[in-house]
Design an enzyme around this catalytic site. Sequence first.
Site, PDB file in Angstrom:
ATOM      1  N   ASN A 151     -29.131 -27.594 -27.612  1.00  0.00           N
ATOM      2  CA  ASN A 151     -29.831 -28.462 -28.576  1.00  0.00           C
ATOM      3  C   ASN A 151     -28.892 -28.846 -29.576  1.00  0.00           C
ATOM      4  O   ASN A 151     -28.700 -30.068 -30.155  1.00  0.00           O
ATOM      5  CB  ASN A 151     -31.057 -28.124 -29.069  1.00  0.00           C
ATOM      6  CG  ASN A 151     -32.249 -27.726 -28.045  1.00  0.00           C
ATOM      7  OD1 ASN A 151     -32.720 -26.655 -28.177  1.00  0.00           O
ATOM      8  ND2 ASN A 151     -32.502 -28.642 -27.212  1.00  0.00           N
ATOM      9  N   TYR A 277     -32.927 -31.053 -13.035  1.00  0.00           N
ATOM     10  CA  TYR A 277     -31.823 -30.832 -13.864  1.00  0.00           C
ATOM     11  C   TYR A 277     -30.821 -31.700 -13.700  1.00  0.00           C
ATOM     12  O   TYR A 277     -29.722 -31.775 -14.655  1.00  0.00           O
ATOM     13  CB  TYR A 277     -31.617 -29.342 -13.533  1.00  0.00           C
ATOM     14  CG  TYR A 277     -32.278 -28.145 -14.541  1.00  0.00           C
ATOM     15  CD1 TYR A 277     -32.215 -28.288 -15.992  1.00  0.00           C
ATOM     16  CD2 TYR A 277     -33.329 -27.705 -14.085  1.00  0.00           C
ATOM     17  CE1 TYR A 277     -33.111 -27.490 -16.912  1.00  0.00           C
ATOM     18  CE2 TYR A 277     -34.549 -26.902 -14.830  1.00  0.00           C
ATOM     19  CZ  TYR A 277     -34.056 -26.836 -16.240  1.00  0.00           C
ATOM     20  OH  TYR A 277     -35.196 -26.161 -16.919  1.00  0.00           O
ATOM     21  N   ARG A 279     -31.417 -34.749 -13.532  1.00  0.00           N
ATOM     22  CA  ARG A 279     -31.772 -35.842 -14.588  1.00  0.00           C
ATOM     23  C   ARG A 279     -31.286 -35.488 -15.710  1.00  0.00           C
ATOM     24  O   ARG A 279     -30.809 -36.192 -16.595  1.00  0.00           O
ATOM     25  CB  ARG A 279     -33.195 -35.992 -14.347  1.00  0.00           C
ATOM     26  CG  ARG A 279     -33.890 -36.921 -15.350  1.00  0.00           C
ATOM     27  CD  ARG A 279     -34.283 -36.216 -16.712  1.00  0.00           C
ATOM     28  NE  ARG A 279     -34.877 -34.713 -16.548  1.00  0.00           N
ATOM     29  CZ  ARG A 279     -35.013 -34.283 -17.584  1.00  0.00           C
ATOM     30  NH1 ARG A 279     -34.663 -34.485 -18.693  1.00  0.00           N
ATOM     31  NH2 ARG A 279     -35.617 -32.865 -17.523  1.00  0.00           N
ATOM     32  N   HIS A 430     -31.371 -21.955 -12.078  1.00  0.00           N
ATOM     33  CA  HIS A 430     -32.701 -22.294 -11.758  1.00  0.00           C
ATOM     34  C   HIS A 430     -33.151 -22.616 -10.564  1.00  0.00           C
ATOM     35  O   HIS A 430     -34.062 -22.982 -10.116  1.00  0.00           O
ATOM     36  CB  HIS A 430     -32.510 -23.815 -12.549  1.00  0.00           C
ATOM     37  CG  HIS A 430     -32.388 -23.959 -14.041  1.00  0.00           C
ATOM     38  ND1 HIS A 430     -33.297 -23.422 -14.795  1.00  0.00           N
ATOM     39  CD2 HIS A 430     -31.355 -24.497 -14.518  1.00  0.00           C
ATOM     40  CE1 HIS A 430     -32.693 -23.703 -16.029  1.00  0.00           C
ATOM     41  NE2 HIS A 430     -31.600 -24.227 -15.887  1.00  0.00           N
ATOM     42  N   HIS A 481     -44.258 -20.651  -2.322  1.00  0.00           N
ATOM     43  CA  HIS A 481     -43.712 -21.768  -1.622  1.00  0.00           C
ATOM     44  C   HIS A 481     -44.308 -21.789   0.000  1.00  0.00           C
ATOM     45  O   HIS A 481     -44.472 -21.108   0.389  1.00  0.00           O
ATOM     46  CB  HIS A 481     -42.007 -21.868  -1.642  1.00  0.00           C
ATOM     47  CG  HIS A 481     -41.545 -21.988  -2.954  1.00  0.00           C
ATOM     48  ND1 HIS A 481     -41.261 -20.613  -3.766  1.00  0.00           N
ATOM     49  CD2 HIS A 481     -41.143 -22.769  -3.932  1.00  0.00           C
ATOM     50  CE1 HIS A 481     -40.703 -20.830  -4.783  1.00  0.00           C
ATOM     51  NE2 HIS A 481     -40.982 -22.403  -4.968  1.00  0.00           N
ATOM     52  N   GLU A 681     -69.756 -45.482  -0.337  1.00  0.00           N
ATOM     53  CA  GLU A 681     -70.346 -44.218   0.162  1.00  0.00           C
ATOM     54  C   GLU A 681     -70.113 -44.081   1.640  1.00  0.00           C
ATOM     55  O   GLU A 681     -70.782 -43.510   2.423  1.00  0.00           O
ATOM     56  CB  GLU A 681     -71.634 -43.799  -0.159  1.00  0.00           C
ATOM     57  CG  GLU A 681     -71.773 -43.818  -1.942  1.00  0.00           C
ATOM     58  CD  GLU A 681     -73.166 -43.313  -2.137  1.00  0.00           C
ATOM     59  OE1 GLU A 681     -74.089 -43.619  -1.578  1.00  0.00           O
ATOM     60  OE2 GLU A 681     -73.477 -42.538  -3.270  1.00  0.00           O
TER      61      GLU A 681
END
Length: 752
Positions: A151, A277, A279, A430, A481, A681
Amino acid sequence: MNYQKALLFVLLIAFSCAKQEKVMVSDSENQHPKLILTAKGVKDIRAQLGTIPIFDNSLLKVKEEVDAEIALGIETPIPKDYSGGYTHSRHKQNWFVLQKAGVLYQILDDEKYAKYVKDMLMQYEEMYKTLPLHPKTRSYARGKLFWQCLNDANWLVYVSQAYDCIYNYLSEGERNKLETNLFKPFADHISVDSPQFYQRVHNHSTWGNAAVGMIGLVMDDEELIQRALYGIKGKEMDKTAKDDDGGFINKSGKAGFLANIEEPFSPDGYYNEGPYYQRYAMYPFLVFAEGLQNVKPELKIFEYKEGVLLKSINALLNLSDADGDFFPLNDGQKGMSYYNSALVTAVDVSYHYGNQDPGLLSIASKQNSVLLDDSGLAVALGIREGKTKSFEKKSINLSDGPEGKQGGVGILRNEDIELVFKYASQGSSHGHYDKLSYSLYENGEEVIQDYGLARFVNIEQKGGGNYLKENKTWAKQTIAHNTVTQNETSHYKGKYEIGSQNHPDLHYFSSDNKEVQIVSSKVRNTYSGTDLHRTMAIINDVDLEKPFVLDIMRVTSDKKNQYDFPFYYFGQVLDANFEYKTTSTLKPLGKKNGYEHLFLEASAKADDKNSKFSWFNNNKFYTITSVTDKKDELLFTRIGANDPEFNLRRDPALIVRRNNVKNTTFVSTIESHGSYSPVTESALNAKSSIAEVKVILDNKDYTAIMIANVKGNTKLFITANSDALKETKHNLKLNGKNYSWMGSYYYKQTNK
């Protein structure tokens, strides 16, 4: 825009244009701004203001935001919080506002914005001189303004742009003060003082490289620029801190911005950590590249590795569903999309520095925002001039690995159905243990899901906004998965060191026939002595309402095992052709490797030929038809066991369990069919159109599947398991009939 805002904007334009000549003294290449927004860009923007709606509106929104922040006053609190806490959020908001205020100063020539940036930077300079490491100790590399160096690097990437914009507004003494007491020490802390953060190939390091390099470009500090491009070298390395905080230095010696382009990106532009990641990393990749292009054009950064940075933008856009949401591969948060600000940067940069693809303009129009710089101007002009065309997504195969030889991701698209087949490498830290897994979408809605990550990003109440322990115990595990789990153990034993040394290989990818889209991949070493080979197709058959999925998972082993084959569906159970018994007491399915997080809700013995299961979601009907025998078990499970803090979603799954077998093949079809209207319906086409799925042949060379529909027509699908080259001629005799074809597969009706 209402009348008052429109009037204000017209007056604003007139004011800035009248003062244009006073500010634009020279178009010299060395004049500030020069990093992202350039002196020439400022001149061109001012000349077009009021005539480029998407740019004008973006400018007005930024002005309103920054004006509101200025009215609140400057606050730079002493750091103390994790992500999501007040001090963290305040310093994060400051970096955004500083960058935007700097741009406003350049475009509008209003001194209040320069003064605001200067005053805040001086407060940071005063604080930083005596600022210790952040008090929170969880990070492997602690920052000073923030709990992690990552950061701090974010802050410097944005603030370097603000500094560039007000550089000439400041006196030489003020610049010296900021550079000596703030910017240089800041750059040193996130690099030479934190090699475990900086000296590696990772999205974190990309941010660090970009931060050091961008402030170096603004300050004309060649030492920082070289450190950014190539990592810490020579005597600088002697000054580095020991790697004792959980991070790791790249043992290969590869580090720096260029290494972070070379290693994670494949030649197709796929980023090995996955689209979420990618992005996140695209912003520092692209803004530093812009700065290098503007200040050091001789590097030809956008041509580096055959232009992979620009290729990666196209790859990233293709890794999104019909709504623009990125597929949650690896540690991916669902809902992240190309509406994120980093993708505004990506689209604008790609258009400006690429081939000006008109399809990008359609995405920019949906984003309804552009950057307030040279690339944003190019996009705004393209839209104004009517150059916009749709960005077309087709089936695509994206290789993984620096040379494109470490598997990849195949995306099959057929009408509204999208299938994402993951046969990629481990994906760095990751990555998940999910070789040959997939997820399925219809018109942007999840049908068969990938869980994504276990984290509430920037929500302080949930683990400080950071990764939860369930990310390791559940989300990364194989059973989370849609792939095969053997003996309740994850691929590569759930160990990064093993997984990172192995990867699947592409067997074939075929998208030439728009009616039959296929991807096939093999992988060894997920389990000792066991090989997997999966072939998945989306087939648009004239006898069915919508394209359907055919899934063939071949398992070859040297010993008998238990295999679990899950379907993580969304929605309400409708029907099944097998009798299941619900449990009176919920208990975990297992004790470890993710099984401890699955409740067993019901179980059944499978049907002798096909087990059919139907469910209802988003007013659509879905059916799975699986080839089974009476030895198979069918388990209805739900995520949420051993989760006392409710960190996991309570999503359901159906698991086919096959026990005490060596070699086996899981064959299934997945149909989307019909619709339901809650207004009238009425239910239309609520039942499956596939009557039977049967394995006709299955050996090392071929797998042949017969698919019969309720109309009485049968189709034959044959996939080549060994030689799948396009030019290979195949001849195969089945049930006394000869079949001949050229290429990887065969699909035709057989009972005409």
